[in-house]
Design an enzyme around this catalytic site. Structure first.
Site, PDB file in Angstrom:
ATOM      1  CG  ASP A   1      -2.061   0.961   1.127  1.00 54.27           C
ATOM      2  OD1 ASP A   1      -2.312   1.468   0.018  1.00 54.27           O
ATOM      3  OD2 ASP A   1      -2.722   1.218   2.149  1.00 54.27           O
ATOM      4  N   GLY A   2       0.337   2.325  -0.566  1.00 54.20           N
ATOM      5  CA  GLY A   2       1.012   3.630  -0.486  1.00 54.20           C
ATOM      6  C   GLY A   2       1.573   4.133  -1.807  1.00 54.20           C
TER       7      GLY A   2
ATOM      8  N   GLY B   1       0.009   5.379  -4.418  1.00 61.65           N
ATOM      9  CA  GLY B   1      -0.652   6.616  -4.830  1.00 61.65           C
ATOM     10  C   GLY B   1      -0.142   7.804  -4.035  1.00 61.65           C
ATOM     11  NE  ARG B   2      -1.605   6.557   1.187  1.00 59.90           N
ATOM     12  CZ  ARG B   2      -1.492   5.694   2.186  1.00 59.90           C
ATOM     13  NH1 ARG B   2      -1.266   6.137   3.410  1.00 59.90           N
ATOM     14  NH2 ARG B   2      -1.579   4.397   1.954  1.00 59.90           N
TER      15      ARG B   2
ATOM     16  CG  HIS C   1      -0.091   1.903  -9.286  1.00 61.84           C
ATOM     17  ND1 HIS C   1      -0.291   1.538  -7.979  1.00 61.84           N
ATOM     18  CD2 HIS C   1      -1.219   2.566  -9.664  1.00 61.84           C
ATOM     19  CE1 HIS C   1      -1.487   1.951  -7.581  1.00 61.84           C
ATOM     20  NE2 HIS C   1      -2.070   2.577  -8.581  1.00 61.84           N
TER      21      HIS C   1
ATOM     22  CB  SER D   1      -8.501  -6.180  -3.705  1.00 66.50           C
ATOM     23  OG  SER D   1      -9.209  -4.972  -3.883  1.00 66.50           O
TER      24      SER D   1
ATOM     25  CG  LEU E   1      10.230 -16.464  -3.633  1.00 66.62           C
ATOM     26  CD1 LEU E   1      10.166 -16.428  -2.096  1.00 66.62           C
ATOM     27  CD2 LEU E   1      10.559 -15.065  -4.149  1.00 66.62           C
TER      28      LEU E   1
ATOM     29  NE  ARG F   1      -2.995  -1.577   4.396  1.00 71.59           N
ATOM     30  CZ  ARG F   1      -4.200  -1.772   3.898  1.00 71.59           C
ATOM     31  NH1 ARG F   1      -4.921  -2.778   4.307  1.00 71.59           N
ATOM     32  NH2 ARG F   1      -4.700  -0.945   2.984  1.00 71.59           N
TER      33      ARG F   1
ATOM     34  NE  ARG G   1      -8.116  -0.078   4.960  1.00 71.28           N
ATOM     35  CZ  ARG G   1      -7.971   1.235   5.180  1.00 71.28           C
ATOM     36  NH1 ARG G   1      -8.176   1.736   6.381  1.00 71.28           N
ATOM     37  NH2 ARG G   1      -7.619   2.043   4.193  1.00 71.28           N
ATOM     38  CG  LEU G   2      -6.045  -8.182   8.319  1.00 74.27           C
ATOM     39  CD1 LEU G   2      -6.546  -9.478   8.935  1.00 74.27           C
ATOM     40  CD2 LEU G   2      -4.525  -8.236   8.156  1.00 74.27           C
TER      41      LEU G   2
END
Ligand code: FPP
Length: 251
Positions: free
Chosen positions: A22-23, A25-26, A39, A67, A133, A183, A189-190
């Protein structure tokens, strides 16, 4: 660390780390850049982590790329995300194969654009023998949908214990349970990610934006993980000793 990723052996082979990236965009907005630039930088961060993860005891890496709820984003952003995924798969497959990384996509496949799906199938085929992996990329993914789908495969007459066991098997047979869920981006949050598989995952939230998350940040997350006492619902004495949570140790 052994190179075998079969369901029996993976428990002692290394860690399953899951990441909500996450993050982006910011990160871009703070630099006056369009979201897609965030991205793009996110893909570069992912490449660095894939390179580093096997060296620090990670044998499964599951990342949240898109998602089921992300369809609600502006069409142009959705398009660029799929464009980036396609480019990543097309450009990185050979390198991943050489590095013995096996790629698997989790999530729905019926809504993924055909051109992306073709790359997905090719990459999964070409990298199938990778043992260093297992990189699982969640695309059009929802944990609640995955659980509901797995539940629909269980015969109606199954007893509660059977149903739980069957779900556990269905949802964890490929990659096992998540040990550490990271995260980035400051939210805690999940977001409907790996809800079943993370039942006993250690959670690690960081303010670091995903494009800035690199090997040092992964090392810090793993260092904290290795200091946590995992009790799996038991009392401390009966739990897995902390010393066993080392690279390649039994858990
Ligand atoms: C969340 O950040 C990030 C996403 C929804 C996409 C993550 C995707 C990538 C890192 C690229 C995927 C590509 C491949 C090859 C797997 P956000 O944009 O919601 O950030 P924000 O909360 O700052 O707006």
């Amino acid at each position: 660390m052994s190179n075998n990723l079969t369901s029996q052996s993976k428990k002692s082979d290394g860690l399953h780390v899951a990441v909500i990236m996450d993050g982006n965009g910011r990160w871009a907005a703070r630099r006056g850049l369009p979201r897609v630039a965030g991205h793009r930088a996110g893909v570069a961060a992912l490449k660095r982590i894939v390179e580093h993860a096997p060296d620090v005891g990670v044998c499964v890496l599951t990342v949240y790329a898109f998602s089921c709820d992300n369809w609600a984003r502006p069409a142009a952003e959705v398009q660029s995300l799929f464009w980036l995924m396609r480019a990543f798969l097309r450009l990185e497959t050979e390198r991943l194969r050489r590095k013995s990384v096996r790629v698997q996509i989790i999530g729905r496949r019926d809504r993924v654009p055909a051109a992306v799906l073709r790359e997905v199938n090719r990459t999964e085929f070409v990298t199938a023998a990778g043992r260093r992996l297992l990189l699982r990329v969640a695309i059009d993914y929802s944990a609640r949908e995955a659980i509901a789908r797995a539940a629909s495969l269980i015969p109606e007459r199954a007893e509660m214990g059977d149903a739980r066991g069957a779900l556990q098997y269905e949802l964890t047979r490929e990659a096992g349970e998540v040990d550490l869920l990271i995260r980035t981006g400051g939210e805690k949050r999940l977001s409907d990610f790996l809800l079943w598989e993370s039942a006993y995952a250690e959670l690690y939230f960081t303010d670091c934006m995903w494009p800035e998350f690199g090997p040092a940040q992964l090392d810090a997350a793993l260092a904290e993980f290795r200091h946590r006492e995992r009790r799996f619902g038991a009392v401390p004495d009966a739990a897995v000793p902390r010393s066993a949570i080392a690279v390649g140790g039994a858990r």
